[in-house]
Scaffold this motif. Structure first.
Motif, PDB file in Angstrom:
ATOM      1  N   CYS A 240      16.593  -1.980   7.825  1.00  0.00           N
ATOM      2  CA  CYS A 240      15.532  -1.549   9.216  1.00  0.00           C
ATOM      3  C   CYS A 240      14.607  -2.616   9.380  1.00  0.00           C
ATOM      4  N   ARG A 241      14.161  -2.713  10.605  1.00  0.00           N
ATOM      5  CA  ARG A 241      13.402  -3.706  11.163  1.00  0.00           C
ATOM      6  C   ARG A 241      11.999  -3.151  11.044  1.00  0.00           C
ATOM      7  N   ARG A 242      11.869  -1.897  11.288  1.00  0.00           N
ATOM      8  CA  ARG A 242      10.488  -1.292  10.853  1.00  0.00           C
ATOM      9  C   ARG A 242      10.522   0.210  10.274  1.00  0.00           C
ATOM     10  N   ARG A 243       9.551   0.532   9.733  1.00  0.00           N
ATOM     11  CA  ARG A 243       9.414   1.698   8.769  1.00  0.00           C
ATOM     12  C   ARG A 243       8.551   2.827   9.545  1.00  0.00           C
ATOM     13  N   TYR A 244       8.912   4.026   9.357  1.00  0.00           N
ATOM     14  CA  TYR A 244       8.017   5.227   9.857  1.00  0.00           C
ATOM     15  C   TYR A 244       7.278   5.482   8.617  1.00  0.00           C
ATOM     16  N   ARG A 245       5.826   5.723   8.650  1.00  0.00           N
ATOM     17  CA  ARG A 245       5.179   6.155   7.397  1.00  0.00           C
ATOM     18  C   ARG A 245       4.119   7.277   7.688  1.00  0.00           C
ATOM     19  N   ILE A 246       3.840   7.941   6.761  1.00  0.00           N
ATOM     20  CA  ILE A 246       2.819   8.959   6.745  1.00  0.00           C
ATOM     21  C   ILE A 246       1.740   8.834   5.801  1.00  0.00           C
ATOM     22  N   LEU A 247       0.723   8.431   6.222  1.00  0.00           N
ATOM     23  CA  LEU A 247      -0.511   8.275   5.131  1.00  0.00           C
ATOM     24  C   LEU A 247      -1.778   9.084   5.192  1.00  0.00           C
ATOM     25  N   GLU A 248      -2.409   9.541   4.399  1.00  0.00           N
ATOM     26  CA  GLU A 248      -3.466  10.097   4.248  1.00  0.00           C
ATOM     27  C   GLU A 248      -4.629   9.619   3.951  1.00  0.00           C
ATOM     28  N   ALA A 249      -5.652   9.893   4.822  1.00  0.00           N
ATOM     29  CA  ALA A 249      -6.923   9.525   4.614  1.00  0.00           C
ATOM     30  C   ALA A 249      -7.835  10.437   4.277  1.00  0.00           C
ATOM     31  N   ASP A 250      -8.712  10.381   3.145  1.00  0.00           N
ATOM     32  CA  ASP A 250      -9.376  11.594   2.673  1.00  0.00           C
ATOM     33  C   ASP A 250     -10.949  11.216   3.177  1.00  0.00           C
ATOM     34  N   VAL A 251     -11.710  12.011   4.307  1.00  0.00           N
ATOM     35  CA  VAL A 251     -12.894  11.634   4.827  1.00  0.00           C
ATOM     36  C   VAL A 251     -14.064  12.351   4.108  1.00  0.00           C
ATOM     37  N   THR A 252     -13.699  13.089   3.000  1.00  0.00           N
ATOM     38  CA  THR A 252     -14.919  13.745   2.295  1.00  0.00           C
ATOM     39  C   THR A 252     -16.015  12.754   1.965  1.00  0.00           C
ATOM     40  N   ASP A 253     -17.169  12.907   2.301  1.00  0.00           N
ATOM     41  CA  ASP A 253     -18.310  12.119   2.266  1.00  0.00           C
ATOM     42  C   ASP A 253     -18.368  10.649   2.350  1.00  0.00           C
ATOM     43  N   ARG A 254     -17.401  10.394   3.374  1.00  0.00           N
ATOM     44  CA  ARG A 254     -17.377   8.973   3.977  1.00  0.00           C
ATOM     45  C   ARG A 254     -17.074   9.161   5.237  1.00  0.00           C
ATOM     46  N   ASP A 255     -17.490   7.884   5.935  1.00  0.00           N
ATOM     47  CA  ASP A 255     -17.161   7.674   7.402  1.00  0.00           C
ATOM     48  C   ASP A 255     -15.750   7.761   7.626  1.00  0.00           C
ATOM     49  N   PRO A 256     -15.113   8.519   8.628  1.00  0.00           N
ATOM     50  CA  PRO A 256     -13.628   8.560   9.165  1.00  0.00           C
ATOM     51  C   PRO A 256     -13.212   7.205   9.312  1.00  0.00           C
ATOM     52  N   GLY A 257     -13.907   6.156   9.869  1.00  0.00           N
ATOM     53  CA  GLY A 257     -13.545   4.893  10.039  1.00  0.00           C
ATOM     54  C   GLY A 257     -13.037   4.283   8.565  1.00  0.00           C
ATOM     55  N   GLU A 258     -14.083   4.117   7.587  1.00  0.00           N
ATOM     56  CA  GLU A 258     -14.015   3.554   6.181  1.00  0.00           C
ATOM     57  C   GLU A 258     -12.731   4.396   5.320  1.00  0.00           C
ATOM     58  N   ALA A 259     -12.727   5.598   5.878  1.00  0.00           N
ATOM     59  CA  ALA A 259     -11.419   6.226   5.223  1.00  0.00           C
ATOM     60  C   ALA A 259     -10.154   5.753   5.424  1.00  0.00           C
ATOM     61  N   LEU A 260     -10.065   5.588   6.842  1.00  0.00           N
ATOM     62  CA  LEU A 260      -8.798   4.947   7.647  1.00  0.00           C
ATOM     63  C   LEU A 260      -8.564   3.627   7.163  1.00  0.00           C
ATOM     64  N   GLU A 261      -9.425   2.797   6.969  1.00  0.00           N
ATOM     65  CA  GLU A 261      -9.531   1.456   6.916  1.00  0.00           C
ATOM     66  C   GLU A 261      -9.022   1.488   5.498  1.00  0.00           C
ATOM     67  N   ALA A 262      -9.376   2.364   4.497  1.00  0.00           N
ATOM     68  CA  ALA A 262      -8.844   2.051   3.082  1.00  0.00           C
ATOM     69  C   ALA A 262      -7.182   2.484   2.967  1.00  0.00           C
ATOM     70  N   VAL A 263      -6.558   3.070   3.843  1.00  0.00           N
ATOM     71  CA  VAL A 263      -5.092   3.261   3.548  1.00  0.00           C
ATOM     72  C   VAL A 263      -4.333   2.404   4.446  1.00  0.00           C
ATOM     73  N   ILE A 264      -4.961   1.535   5.198  1.00  0.00           N
ATOM     74  CA  ILE A 264      -4.205   0.729   6.021  1.00  0.00           C
ATOM     75  C   ILE A 264      -3.145  -0.347   5.243  1.00  0.00           C
TER      76      ILE A 264
END
Length: 364
Positions: A240-264
């Motif tokens: 495959c050239r590209r992959r589909y992925r499902i990631l989880e970002a836990d926003v508990t006690d943190r900014d949603p942007g920071e949580a997203l940044e951590a799982v990129i």
């Protein structure tokens, strides 16, 4: 014998879950699959290529897709067998009727099993075609490979996992009784790995390119060797050239942007990602539109889903002697009584929209 086994290319898929420009790009990229198959066949020294159906996503195919596929198959310095599947059945309107095809390509055209001898390889390939979008007959019901000292290989599109399937049911006892040296299957989009019924090895390679979030991770084909007596040694080769992925970002006690940044992931620029925001979050919740604007350039394609739940501090305000308190008290009782996660998610959404309405905020 060295073989290459692929299936379910689904060329010209619409990629409807992607933005229009990305979908067009993915359709163009998917045409490269045939070239990558040809390159792999050459590097593996394949003596036989088995394509177990659903090469096309439907009967209508772009001319450039068809010519690209034919050109790639012609480059393979070995026989190529195609067993049309339920998405690309052999019919009067089939792309397979558009000739000519390369001389090294054999397309099975009948719903009944057809045997093609390859005396130079000491091999017989047996296969059949879907001649419509469904088939409920069991093509292997009466088949047993002759004991003639030749290698007998089956190339079929069908369903091993359901005897009641309308997509070519094949039972495990039928596989065992077949006496085939290898059964090359298509239809299931997840690689099965090499399986065995009796002395007969069989496998689904899965699709070589994911097309949605039900087709995650590496996708590819099977390559290796088969021999008489069911001696098979096949390995999964990612293509495959590209992959589909499902990631989880836990926003508990943190900014949603920071949580997203951590799982990129490091491969985000090449991947199609769905990020699930999870954990507890206070009022007013996560602003998905803002997060997508801020981070979409980091991904080939990004989809955000809100799976958070209200923080306990939010429910604490249900005790207030106010319209807000009464609203939260009612929704909390419904949340606690909910029997499924889906029901809870709907109640959480109602809480957020209700509080936004009370505050005069725009939820977008």
């Amino acid at each position: 014998m060295k073989i290459l086994h692929a299936a379910d290319l689904h060329l010209d898929s619409p990629f409807g879950g992607l933005p229009p420009e990305r979908a067009r790009e993915r359709r163009r990229e998917s045409r490269e699959l045939a070239d990558r198959l040809a390159e792999l066949a050459a590097s593996e020294g394949a003596e036989l290529v088995l394509l177990s159906g659903d090469l096309f996503d439907g009967e209508r195919v772009y001319p450039e897709t068809l010519e690209r596929l034919k050109s790639a198959l012609a480059q393979m310095a070995c026989p190529v067998f195609i067993a049309p599947g339920n998405h690309d059945p052999y019919t009067a309107r089939s792309p397979y009727q558009t000739g000519p095809w390369p001389e090294n390509v054999y397309i099975f055209r009948r719903s009944a099993l057809t045997a093609v001898a390859l005396p130079e390889l000491g091999c017989v390939v047996h296969g059949a075609a879907f001649t419509g979008g469904e088939r409920t007959d069991q093509v292997l019901a009466d088949f047993t490979a002759p004991e003639d000292g030749l290698l007998h290989i089956l190339c079929l599109h069908g369903d091993v996992f359901s005897q009641d399937s309308v997509y070519g049911p094949i039972t495990r006892p039928q596989i065992a009784r077949s006496g085939a040296d290898y059964l090359a299957l298509g239809h299931v989009h997840q690689c099965s790995g090499l399986q065995r019924q009796g002395d007969t090895p069989w496998a689904y390679p899965g699709c070589p390119e994911g097309r949605g979030f039900d087709e995650l991770g590496d996708k590819g084909v099977l390559a290796g060797t088969v021999d008489r007596g069911g001696a098979a040694d096949l390995r999964f080769v990612p293509l495959c050239r590209r992959r589909y992925r499902i990631l989880e970002a836990d926003v508990t006690d943190r900014d949603p942007g920071e949580a997203l940044e951590a799982v990129i992931p490091a491969t985000a620029a090449m991947d199609v990602c769905r990020v699930l925001l999870t954990g507890e979050i206070g009022e007013p919740g996560a602003d998905l539109a803002d997060l997508e604007r801020r981070y979409q350039d980091r991904f080939y394609a990004l989809e955000l889903r809100d799976r958070t739940r209200p923080a306990q501090s939010l429910w604490a305000r249900a005790g207030e002697d106010s319209l807000r308190g009464l609203f939260l008290q009612e929704l909390r009782s419904r949340y606690d009584a909910a029997k499924t996660e889906e029901e809870q998610a709907r109640i959480v959404q109602a809480v957020r929209f209700g509080l936004a309405a009370l505050d005069g905020r725009d939820m977008g």
